[in-house]
Design a protein around this motif. Structure first.
Motif, PDB file in Angstrom:
ATOM      1  N   GLN A  73       0.816  -1.209   0.000  1.00  0.00           N
ATOM      2  CA  GLN A  73       0.000   0.000   0.000  1.00  0.00           C
ATOM      3  C   GLN A  73       0.850   1.260   0.000  1.00  0.00           C
ATOM      4  O   GLN A  73       0.396   2.323  -0.444  1.00  0.00           O
ATOM      5  CB  GLN A  73      -0.945  -0.004   1.201  1.00  0.00           C
ATOM      6  CG  GLN A  73      -2.000  -1.091   1.139  1.00  0.00           C
ATOM      7  CD  GLN A  73      -2.825  -1.194   2.420  1.00  0.00           C
ATOM      8  OE1 GLN A  73      -2.543  -0.506   3.416  1.00  0.00           O
ATOM      9  NE2 GLN A  73      -3.833  -2.039   2.416  1.00  0.00           N
ATOM     10  N   ASP A  74       2.077   1.154   0.474  1.00  0.00           N
ATOM     11  CA  ASP A  74       2.972   2.305   0.543  1.00  0.00           C
ATOM     12  C   ASP A  74       3.955   2.347  -0.627  1.00  0.00           C
ATOM     13  O   ASP A  74       4.805   3.234  -0.680  1.00  0.00           O
ATOM     14  CB  ASP A  74       3.757   2.285   1.859  1.00  0.00           C
ATOM     15  CG  ASP A  74       2.853   2.398   3.070  1.00  0.00           C
ATOM     16  OD1 ASP A  74       1.819   3.083   2.970  1.00  0.00           O
ATOM     17  OD2 ASP A  74       3.178   1.797   4.111  1.00  0.00           O
ATOM     18  N   LEU A  75       3.846   1.367  -1.535  1.00  0.00           N
ATOM     19  CA  LEU A  75       4.746   1.318  -2.681  1.00  0.00           C
ATOM     20  C   LEU A  75       3.976   1.646  -3.963  1.00  0.00           C
ATOM     21  O   LEU A  75       2.743   1.554  -4.005  1.00  0.00           O
ATOM     22  CB  LEU A  75       5.391  -0.081  -2.782  1.00  0.00           C
ATOM     23  CG  LEU A  75       6.279  -0.463  -1.596  1.00  0.00           C
ATOM     24  CD1 LEU A  75       6.714  -1.921  -1.701  1.00  0.00           C
ATOM     25  CD2 LEU A  75       7.501   0.446  -1.516  1.00  0.00           C
ATOM     26  N   ASP A  76       4.693   2.007  -4.980  1.00  0.00           N
ATOM     27  CA  ASP A  76       4.084   2.452  -6.239  1.00  0.00           C
ATOM     28  C   ASP A  76       3.821   1.252  -7.136  1.00  0.00           C
ATOM     29  O   ASP A  76       4.614   0.919  -8.014  1.00  0.00           O
ATOM     30  CB  ASP A  76       5.021   3.459  -6.920  1.00  0.00           C
ATOM     31  CG  ASP A  76       4.403   4.050  -8.178  1.00  0.00           C
ATOM     32  OD1 ASP A  76       3.176   3.961  -8.336  1.00  0.00           O
ATOM     33  OD2 ASP A  76       5.163   4.587  -9.013  1.00  0.00           O
ATOM     34  N   CYS A  77       2.687   0.592  -6.918  1.00  0.00           N
ATOM     35  CA  CYS A  77       2.339  -0.591  -7.707  1.00  0.00           C
ATOM     36  C   CYS A  77       1.648  -0.186  -9.005  1.00  0.00           C
ATOM     37  O   CYS A  77       0.932   0.822  -9.054  1.00  0.00           O
ATOM     38  CB  CYS A  77       1.395  -1.496  -6.924  1.00  0.00           C
ATOM     39  SG  CYS A  77       2.095  -2.159  -5.414  1.00  0.00           S
TER      40      CYS A  77
END
Length: 296
Positions: free
Chosen positions: A18-22
């Motif tokens: 959720q905190d990464l740029d997926c």
């Protein structure tokens, strides 16, 4: 880039993602999919992230567009039919280095637990039996590291920092040696703690067999945070049962989850954890970030 599917995300990894740029169209399946569910997930996938899911030739046949499997770790061959993937033109990528410190710290924690009998006392106290058990001081002991890759070197440095005398063995010459290297026989015969940090392959499978266990000190502690197949489990159970070995502290097993009636769980001189050596927030974040970098 074609369809990207993460087939077996854990709640831990979902939270960190959720905190990464997926990628917006990335499919994230939480939990361990049954074979039918797995085949549905990968039917139209071009790239798959696999954390710990077994993938057979039949599973791969269900994914005609699949060209890449990014295995979230190093032990892909233990989970994926590598020959079937090669025959179908599917590349298998692994990710190394993300958890060297985490696994090294876990190996040290298991060793210290065994040497100070922490889990043994915890289990005893919970049953109403109070007995302070004697432990062993680290500066008097030799810590042997079998396999001097990234995790082995991290473990050796941690052990030295705690005051152990450290010795290592590796199948081939290594640079950046954090400790003296000795022969495997010398290490097995002299080390008080023996920590395994080898990849599992045809040359290392069953390396620690009955003969190797017989070379160890009767009060030695063996730690395995690498691969279960490095150890001959029946021979280990026999050595522990007959008090020819002091203690086994294990994070990996031939069968996972470990059955509740497994012989290892019937022995008092065994400490077990649930294949958790790599599981820290920091290590998992590094792993996921590297996996994302490979699909951008």
């Amino acid at each position: 880039m074609g369809k990207l599917v993460y087939v077996d995300a854990t709640p831990h990894s979902v939270r960190l993602l959720q905190d990464l740029d997926c990628p917006d169209d990335m499919v994230i399946h939480e939990g361990d999919p049954e074979p039918e569910k797995l085949r549905g997930l990968i039917a139209e996938a071009e790239t798959v992230w696999n954390g710990h899911t077994y993938m057979t030739a039949a599973d791969l046949d269900a994914a005609p567009l699949l060209r890449r499997i990014i295995f979230l770790g190093t032990g892909a061959s233990s989970y994926i039919d590598m020959e079937a993937a090669l025959a179908r033109g599917i590349s298998i990528e692994t990710i190394r280095g993300y958890g060297d410190r985490a696994v090294g710290q876990h190996a040290i924690a298991l060793a210290l637990d065994a040497l100070r009998q922490i889990a043994t006392m915890d289990r005893s106290i919970r049953t109403g039996h109070w007995e302070p058990l004697a432990g062993r001081e680290f500066q008097d002991l030799t810590f042997g590291v079998v396999g001097m890759g990234g995790i082995g070197r991290a473990t050796a440095r941690l052990a030295a920092g705690l005051g152990f005398q450290v010795a290592g063995w590796n199948r081939s010459p290594v640079s950046d040696e954090p400790c003296p290297l000795v022969s495997l026989d010398d290490l097995l015969e002299t080390a008080d703690v023996i920590s395994l940090h080898l990849a599992l392959n045809a040359e290392t499978s069953g390396l620690i067999d009955a003969t190797a266990l017989g070379r160890m000190k009767r009060d030695a502690v063996i730690v395995n945070t690498a691969r279960a197949g490095l150890l001959d489990t029946p021979a280990l159970v026999a050595a522990l049962s007959e008090n020819r070995l002091g203690h086994a502290a294990l994070d990996v097993f031939d069968e996972e989850p470990l059955p509740v009636d497994h012989p290892l769980l019937l022995l008092p001189n065994v400490t077990v954890t649930a294949h958790a050596g790599f599981k820290t927030d920091a290590a998992l974040r590094r792993l996921l970030a590297e996996a994302l970098a490979r699909v951008r």
